[in-house]
Design an enzyme around this catalytic site. Sequence first.
Site, PDB file in Angstrom:
ATOM      1  CG  ASP A  38      63.346  98.428  10.102  1.00  0.00           C
ATOM      2  OD1 ASP A  38      64.410  98.845  10.495  1.00  0.00           O
ATOM      3  OD2 ASP A  38      62.770  98.552   9.116  1.00  0.00           O
ATOM      4  N   GLY A  41      67.771 103.084  14.084  1.00  0.00           N
ATOM      5  CA  GLY A  41      68.742 104.077  13.354  1.00  0.00           C
ATOM      6  C   GLY A  41      68.011 105.391  13.184  1.00  0.00           C
ATOM      7  CD  GLU A  85      70.747  88.444   4.938  1.00  0.00           C
ATOM      8  OE1 GLU A  85      69.603  88.946   5.956  1.00  0.00           O
ATOM      9  OE2 GLU A  85      70.945  87.410   4.610  1.00  0.00           O
ATOM     10  CG  ASN A  86      71.228  93.065  10.806  1.00  0.00           C
ATOM     11  OD1 ASN A  86      70.138  92.659  11.498  1.00  0.00           O
ATOM     12  ND2 ASN A  86      70.847  93.994   9.701  1.00  0.00           N
ATOM     13  NE  ARG A 212      63.258  96.128   3.189  1.00  0.00           N
ATOM     14  CZ  ARG A 212      63.586  97.730   3.186  1.00  0.00           C
ATOM     15  NH1 ARG A 212      62.642  98.083   2.085  1.00  0.00           N
ATOM     16  NH2 ARG A 212      64.394  98.172   4.011  1.00  0.00           N
TER      17      ARG A 212
HETATM   18  C1  FPP Z   1      66.594  97.880  13.328  1.00  0.00           C
HETATM   19  O1  FPP Z   1      66.672  98.983  13.263  1.00  0.00           O
HETATM   20  C2  FPP Z   1      67.011  97.025  14.512  1.00  0.00           C
HETATM   21  C3  FPP Z   1      68.051  96.330  14.650  1.00  0.00           C
HETATM   22  C4  FPP Z   1      68.716  95.696  13.359  1.00  0.00           C
HETATM   23  C5  FPP Z   1      68.507  95.744  16.043  1.00  0.00           C
HETATM   24  C6  FPP Z   1      67.522  95.521  16.896  1.00  0.00           C
HETATM   25  C7  FPP Z   1      67.930  95.581  18.345  1.00  0.00           C
HETATM   26  C8  FPP Z   1      67.169  96.258  19.155  1.00  0.00           C
HETATM   27  C9  FPP Z   1      65.798  96.447  19.075  1.00  0.00           C
HETATM   28  C10 FPP Z   1      67.739  96.334  20.666  1.00  0.00           C
HETATM   29  C11 FPP Z   1      67.382  95.516  21.559  1.00  0.00           C
HETATM   30  C12 FPP Z   1      67.366  94.008  21.268  1.00  0.00           C
HETATM   31  C13 FPP Z   1      67.803  93.026  22.070  1.00  0.00           C
HETATM   32  C14 FPP Z   1      67.530  91.743  21.835  1.00  0.00           C
HETATM   33  C15 FPP Z   1      68.468  93.450  23.382  1.00  0.00           C
HETATM   34  P1  FPP Z   1      67.745  99.698  12.365  1.00  0.00           P
HETATM   35  O2  FPP Z   1      68.870 100.022  12.734  1.00  0.00           O
HETATM   36  O3  FPP Z   1      67.663  98.867  10.784  1.00  0.00           O
HETATM   37  O4  FPP Z   1      67.023 100.980  12.125  1.00  0.00           O
HETATM   38  P2  FPP Z   1      66.996 101.928  10.610  1.00  0.00           P
HETATM   39  O5  FPP Z   1      66.141 101.095   9.486  1.00  0.00           O
HETATM   40  O6  FPP Z   1      66.202 103.132  10.879  1.00  0.00           O
HETATM   41  O7  FPP Z   1      68.474 102.214  10.240  1.00  0.00           O
END
Ligand code: FPP
EC number: 2.5.1.-
Length: 261
Positions: A38, A41, A85-86, A212
């Site tokens: 996580d 972003g 959910e994504n 969570r």
């Molecule tokens: C959460 O960060 C990350 C994700 C939903 C995507 C995970 C993907 C990667 C780590 C890229 C590489 C993966 C593979 C399998 C090639 P977020 O976007 O929710 O971050 P935030 O909470 O700061 O918005």
Amino acid sequence: MLPDLDKLREYYAEAPSDIRLEDVDLDRIPSHVSVIMDGNGRWATARGLDRSRGHVAGVDSLREAVTTSVRLGLDVLSVYAFSTENWRRPQREVDLLMHLFATTLVNELPLFHQENVRLRFLGDLDGLPDKTRRVFQSGLDATRDHTGMTFALAVNYGSRAEIARAARQIAREVRAGTLSPDQVDESALAERLYTRGLPDPDLLVRTSGELRLSNYLLWQLAYTEFYVTDTLWPDFSRWDLLRAVASYQGRARRFGGVVGS
Ligand code: FPP
């Protein structure tokens, strides 16, 4: 799996001040570590970049996590890459992630071959774009005979949906007369989850400080130790995984019983 000590010492040379390889007991490495990756972003936004750049940077962390897990001798590394959910994220971000999953798998296949890593997927692959699904299937086929660490990628995964799916499957088998209601116990359910055959995680790591579970492995995490770090996923390094393992080794796991009994 037994770690290769020479390779490991070289890999973990030049330690930061708070953690060294000697701080972990290599005879008590967890068998299965699972990670909620996580903070991609936030990592990008903090640098004035588009969120997608955070996901791209997250691929480097993931590659290092796989390599580190192999070096440490884990049996299973599983990671939560995309939840059911994504899909609610902006279409552009969803498209980028699906593309990134496919290209990363293709790019990392030589690493999986070199390190004898076997791929698994957790989640409903039927819901993925054709190209992503095809690449995932070819990754499964290409690594099927590997005998080293299992790398399980949770994509289009939701734990409640997974449990409901297992219950549905059991109901069908009972109706067909191939399973009796008396046979419906914990192992019958576990065998119908995406994680069938894998040990439950010993350690769950969540990055970026969120406290969570986000619908992740609700069944499988019943006795798992949790480790939450404020480090954002793109900054997560081999040292962070070592910190997590050291913290895990400092816990007394009781599985509902009493220590030492
Ligand atoms: C959460 O960060 C990350 C994700 C939903 C995507 C995970 C993907 C990667 C780590 C890229 C590489 C993966 C593979 C399998 C090639 P977020 O976007 O929710 O971050 P935030 O909470 O700061 O918005």
